[in-house]
Design a protein around this motif. Structure first.
Motif, PDB file in Angstrom:
ATOM      1  N   GLN A 130       0.877  -1.122   0.021  1.00 41.51           N
ATOM      2  CA  GLN A 130       0.073  -0.139   0.100  1.00 41.51           C
ATOM      3  C   GLN A 130       0.789   1.271   0.100  1.00 41.51           C
ATOM      4  O   GLN A 130       0.392   2.187  -0.903  1.00 41.51           O
ATOM      5  CB  GLN A 130      -0.833   0.077   1.241  1.00 41.51           C
ATOM      6  N   LEU A 131       1.894   1.410   0.854  1.00 37.32           N
ATOM      7  CA  LEU A 131       2.719   2.394   0.958  1.00 37.32           C
ATOM      8  C   LEU A 131       3.714   2.693  -0.368  1.00 37.32           C
ATOM      9  O   LEU A 131       3.899   3.874  -0.652  1.00 37.32           O
ATOM     10  CB  LEU A 131       3.649   2.370   1.917  1.00 37.32           C
ATOM     11  N   THR A 132       3.833   1.663  -1.094  1.00 31.91           N
ATOM     12  CA  THR A 132       4.627   1.883  -2.363  1.00 31.91           C
ATOM     13  C   THR A 132       3.708   1.813  -3.630  1.00 31.91           C
ATOM     14  O   THR A 132       4.179   1.996  -4.632  1.00 31.91           O
ATOM     15  CB  THR A 132       5.669   0.857  -2.478  1.00 31.91           C
ATOM     16  N   ASN A 133       2.372   1.675  -3.425  1.00 30.44           N
ATOM     17  CA  ASN A 133       1.539   1.086  -4.496  1.00 30.44           C
ATOM     18  C   ASN A 133       2.025   0.458  -5.629  1.00 30.44           C
ATOM     19  O   ASN A 133       2.111   0.650  -6.665  1.00 30.44           O
ATOM     20  CB  ASN A 133       1.214   2.818  -5.032  1.00 30.44           C
ATOM     21  N   THR A 134       2.428  -0.738  -4.859  1.00 25.69           N
ATOM     22  CA  THR A 134       3.012  -1.842  -5.785  1.00 25.69           C
ATOM     23  C   THR A 134       2.518  -3.004  -5.508  1.00 25.69           C
ATOM     24  O   THR A 134       2.177  -3.641  -4.418  1.00 25.69           O
ATOM     25  CB  THR A 134       4.682  -1.927  -5.456  1.00 25.69           C
ATOM     26  N   PRO A 135       2.159  -4.048  -6.641  1.00 23.40           N
ATOM     27  CA  PRO A 135       1.425  -5.262  -6.319  1.00 23.40           C
ATOM     28  C   PRO A 135       2.499  -6.306  -5.560  1.00 23.40           C
ATOM     29  O   PRO A 135       3.657  -6.395  -5.736  1.00 23.40           O
ATOM     30  CB  PRO A 135       1.090  -5.651  -7.723  1.00 23.40           C
ATOM     31  N   LYS A 136       1.756  -7.074  -4.828  1.00 22.08           N
ATOM     32  CA  LYS A 136       2.569  -7.925  -4.017  1.00 22.08           C
ATOM     33  C   LYS A 136       3.518  -8.848  -5.142  1.00 22.08           C
ATOM     34  O   LYS A 136       4.500  -9.128  -4.320  1.00 22.08           O
ATOM     35  CB  LYS A 136       1.579  -8.810  -3.030  1.00 22.08           C
ATOM     36  N   SER A 137       2.644  -9.203  -5.992  1.00 19.20           N
ATOM     37  CA  SER A 137       3.606 -10.043  -6.953  1.00 19.20           C
ATOM     38  C   SER A 137       4.963  -9.193  -7.757  1.00 19.20           C
ATOM     39  O   SER A 137       6.004  -9.850  -7.617  1.00 19.20           O
ATOM     40  CB  SER A 137       2.819 -10.415  -8.020  1.00 19.20           C
ATOM     41  N   THR A 138       4.734  -7.927  -7.612  1.00 23.74           N
ATOM     42  CA  THR A 138       5.935  -7.230  -8.142  1.00 23.74           C
ATOM     43  C   THR A 138       6.948  -7.159  -7.018  1.00 23.74           C
ATOM     44  O   THR A 138       8.015  -7.350  -7.071  1.00 23.74           O
ATOM     45  CB  THR A 138       5.675  -6.031  -8.639  1.00 23.74           C
ATOM     46  N   LEU A 161       7.413  -9.447  -4.487  1.00 26.42           N
ATOM     47  CA  LEU A 161       8.138 -10.597  -4.565  1.00 26.42           C
ATOM     48  C   LEU A 161       8.997 -10.753  -5.476  1.00 26.42           C
ATOM     49  O   LEU A 161      10.008 -11.705  -5.377  1.00 26.42           O
ATOM     50  CB  LEU A 161       6.967 -11.792  -4.426  1.00 26.42           C
ATOM     51  N   TYR A 162       8.717 -10.312  -6.932  1.00 28.18           N
ATOM     52  CA  TYR A 162       9.639 -10.596  -8.040  1.00 28.18           C
ATOM     53  C   TYR A 162      10.851  -9.875  -7.557  1.00 28.18           C
ATOM     54  O   TYR A 162      11.971 -10.263  -7.877  1.00 28.18           O
ATOM     55  CB  TYR A 162       9.154 -10.168  -9.169  1.00 28.18           C
ATOM     56  N   TYR A 163      10.919  -8.722  -7.028  1.00 23.47           N
ATOM     57  CA  TYR A 163      11.921  -7.919  -6.775  1.00 23.47           C
ATOM     58  C   TYR A 163      12.857  -8.823  -5.746  1.00 23.47           C
ATOM     59  O   TYR A 163      14.014  -8.681  -5.896  1.00 23.47           O
ATOM     60  CB  TYR A 163      11.490  -6.654  -6.131  1.00 23.47           C
ATOM     61  N   VAL A 164      12.230  -9.311  -4.602  1.00 27.37           N
ATOM     62  CA  VAL A 164      12.853 -10.100  -3.815  1.00 27.37           C
ATOM     63  C   VAL A 164      13.768 -11.251  -4.614  1.00 27.37           C
ATOM     64  O   VAL A 164      14.873 -11.684  -4.143  1.00 27.37           O
ATOM     65  CB  VAL A 164      11.832 -10.587  -2.683  1.00 27.37           C
ATOM     66  N   LYS A 165      12.962 -11.900  -5.481  1.00 23.13           N
ATOM     67  CA  LYS A 165      13.455 -13.114  -6.104  1.00 23.13           C
ATOM     68  C   LYS A 165      14.656 -12.563  -6.972  1.00 23.13           C
ATOM     69  O   LYS A 165      15.663 -13.369  -6.894  1.00 23.13           O
ATOM     70  CB  LYS A 165      12.354 -13.647  -7.125  1.00 23.13           C
ATOM     71  N   LEU A 203      15.597  -6.710  -3.536  1.00 26.07           N
ATOM     72  CA  LEU A 203      15.219  -6.434  -2.098  1.00 26.07           C
ATOM     73  C   LEU A 203      15.467  -7.569  -1.281  1.00 26.07           C
ATOM     74  O   LEU A 203      15.693  -8.630  -1.985  1.00 26.07           O
ATOM     75  CB  LEU A 203      13.484  -6.159  -2.065  1.00 26.07           C
ATOM     76  N   PRO A 204      16.033  -7.108  -0.162  1.00 24.91           N
ATOM     77  CA  PRO A 204      16.448  -8.265   1.013  1.00 24.91           C
ATOM     78  C   PRO A 204      15.477  -9.276   1.206  1.00 24.91           C
ATOM     79  O   PRO A 204      13.954  -8.876   1.262  1.00 24.91           O
ATOM     80  CB  PRO A 204      16.895  -7.255   2.065  1.00 24.91           C
ATOM     81  N   GLU A 205      15.756 -10.459   1.597  1.00 27.42           N
ATOM     82  CA  GLU A 205      14.623 -11.373   1.995  1.00 27.42           C
ATOM     83  C   GLU A 205      13.980 -10.911   3.098  1.00 27.42           C
ATOM     84  O   GLU A 205      14.462 -10.182   4.121  1.00 27.42           O
ATOM     85  CB  GLU A 205      15.089 -12.816   2.234  1.00 27.42           C
ATOM     86  N   PRO A 206      12.774 -11.182   3.382  1.00 30.37           N
ATOM     87  CA  PRO A 206      11.946 -10.644   4.515  1.00 30.37           C
ATOM     88  C   PRO A 206      11.981 -11.373   5.764  1.00 30.37           C
ATOM     89  O   PRO A 206      12.791 -12.802   5.683  1.00 30.37           O
ATOM     90  CB  PRO A 206      10.469 -10.847   4.240  1.00 30.37           C
ATOM     91  N   LEU A 207      12.044 -10.966   6.827  1.00 32.26           N
ATOM     92  CA  LEU A 207      12.270 -11.575   8.063  1.00 32.26           C
ATOM     93  C   LEU A 207      10.841 -12.629   8.316  1.00 32.26           C
ATOM     94  O   LEU A 207       9.677 -12.251   8.407  1.00 32.26           O
ATOM     95  CB  LEU A 207      12.394 -10.569   9.298  1.00 32.26           C
ATOM     96  N   LYS A 208      11.282 -13.947   8.422  1.00 28.57           N
ATOM     97  CA  LYS A 208      10.260 -14.730   8.481  1.00 28.57           C
ATOM     98  C   LYS A 208       9.994 -15.197   9.979  1.00 28.57           C
ATOM     99  O   LYS A 208      10.626 -16.476  10.490  1.00 28.57           O
ATOM    100  CB  LYS A 208      10.421 -16.092   7.525  1.00 28.57           C
ATOM    101  N   ILE A 264      10.699   0.558   1.169  1.00 26.33           N
ATOM    102  CA  ILE A 264      10.047   1.750   0.542  1.00 26.33           C
ATOM    103  C   ILE A 264      10.669   2.498  -0.260  1.00 26.33           C
ATOM    104  O   ILE A 264      10.415   2.849  -1.415  1.00 26.33           O
ATOM    105  CB  ILE A 264       9.365   2.339   1.626  1.00 26.33           C
ATOM    106  N   GLN A 265      12.033   2.937   0.197  1.00 30.31           N
ATOM    107  CA  GLN A 265      12.746   3.960  -0.619  1.00 30.31           C
ATOM    108  C   GLN A 265      13.369   2.958  -1.976  1.00 30.31           C
ATOM    109  O   GLN A 265      13.406   3.410  -2.943  1.00 30.31           O
ATOM    110  CB  GLN A 265      14.106   4.301   0.159  1.00 30.31           C
ATOM    111  N   LEU A 266      13.799   1.851  -1.600  1.00 36.15           N
ATOM    112  CA  LEU A 266      14.478   0.732  -2.741  1.00 36.15           C
ATOM    113  C   LEU A 266      13.324   0.765  -3.800  1.00 36.15           C
ATOM    114  O   LEU A 266      13.630   0.849  -4.937  1.00 36.15           O
ATOM    115  CB  LEU A 266      14.891  -0.408  -2.129  1.00 36.15           C
ATOM    116  N   ILE A 267      12.125   0.418  -3.474  1.00 32.82           N
ATOM    117  CA  ILE A 267      11.012   0.171  -4.499  1.00 32.82           C
ATOM    118  C   ILE A 267      10.624   1.498  -5.408  1.00 32.82           C
ATOM    119  O   ILE A 267      10.720   1.476  -6.437  1.00 32.82           O
ATOM    120  CB  ILE A 267       9.745  -0.295  -3.777  1.00 32.82           C
TER     121      ILE A 267
END
Length: 212
Positions: free
Chosen positions: A9-17, A19-23, A27-32, A45-48
């Motif tokens: 929501q903050l970046t107005n970016t789809p979740k799929s996008t 996840l693609y950036y992470v892949k 973007l760094p891997e999230p904390l699981k 946020i800034q990186l996206i």
């Protein structure tokens, strides 16, 4: 830390996008923290926003962005400073390249004429390498009549004069650490968005006035 929904929501970016950036390693891997519960660093946020900026204003590919992020001097906290030092990487990478002989043969010009276009700044190979962009610009120049060629000379002269002032401003920002990232982003907006708007709209407005 941010949940995926919040980051989206903050970046107005789809979740799929995202996840693609992470892949792709942008973007760094999230904390699981828990199964199916991932948290993302707020720096994302800034990186996206920066990734989108490169794609929109430089037509940068994912591979180009990855190469920029992989540089040792890339600063995640000051990405626009890193960009100003890596413009050749973002603007120069093209798969299709040509040598001078190929261009001369394709457009029926001499090597001296091609060198003149390079010297005046109408054609700008990077490190002596001609790409599809130079090919396309030559195709336009090749169709110009005398009046249009005279206009191109004015373009080249004006561009060199503007470049001197632009570089001075850019260097002054680099010498001042205060809000440097925000100031550099704004300066890129001036160069890439405001400058074409002012120049092209002036032509349009003048045409409208002459037409009356």
């Amino acid at each position: 830390m941010l949940k995926m929904n919040t980051l989206s929501q903050l970046t107005n970016t789809p979740k799929s996008t995202i996840l693609y950036y992470v892949k792709e390693g942008l973007l760094p891997e999230p904390l699981k923290d828990k199964p199916n519960f991932h948290l993302y660093d707020e720096k994302n946020i800034q990186l996206i926003e920066f990734i989108k900026y490169l794609q929109t204003n430089f037509s940068a590919t994912i591979s180009q962005i990855k190469a920029l992020f992989a540089r040792e001097d890339f600063d995640v906290n000051n990405p626009y400073k890193s960009l100003i030092h890596s413009l050749d990487l973002i603007m120069g990478a093209e798969n299709e390249t040509f040598n001078a002989e190929e261009l001369c043969q394709a457009f029926g010009i001499t090597s001296e004429k091609l060198e003149q276009l390079v010297t005046t700044g109408l054609i700008n190979p990077r490190d002596g390498i001609f790409t599809r962009r130079e090919w396309d610009m030559l195709a336009i120049i090749h169709q110009c009549d005398r009046a249009e060629l005279e206009l191109l000379q004015i373009y080249a002269q004006t561009a060199k004069s503007l470049a001197e002032t632009e570089v001075q401003i850019g260097l002054s920002i680099l010498q001042d650490e205060a809000q440097q990232n925000e100031r550099l982003k704004h300066f890129f907006d001036v160069l890439l968005r405001l400058k074409p708007y002012v120049l092209n709209l002036q032509t349009f407005n003048t045409y409208q006035q002459k037409k009356r």
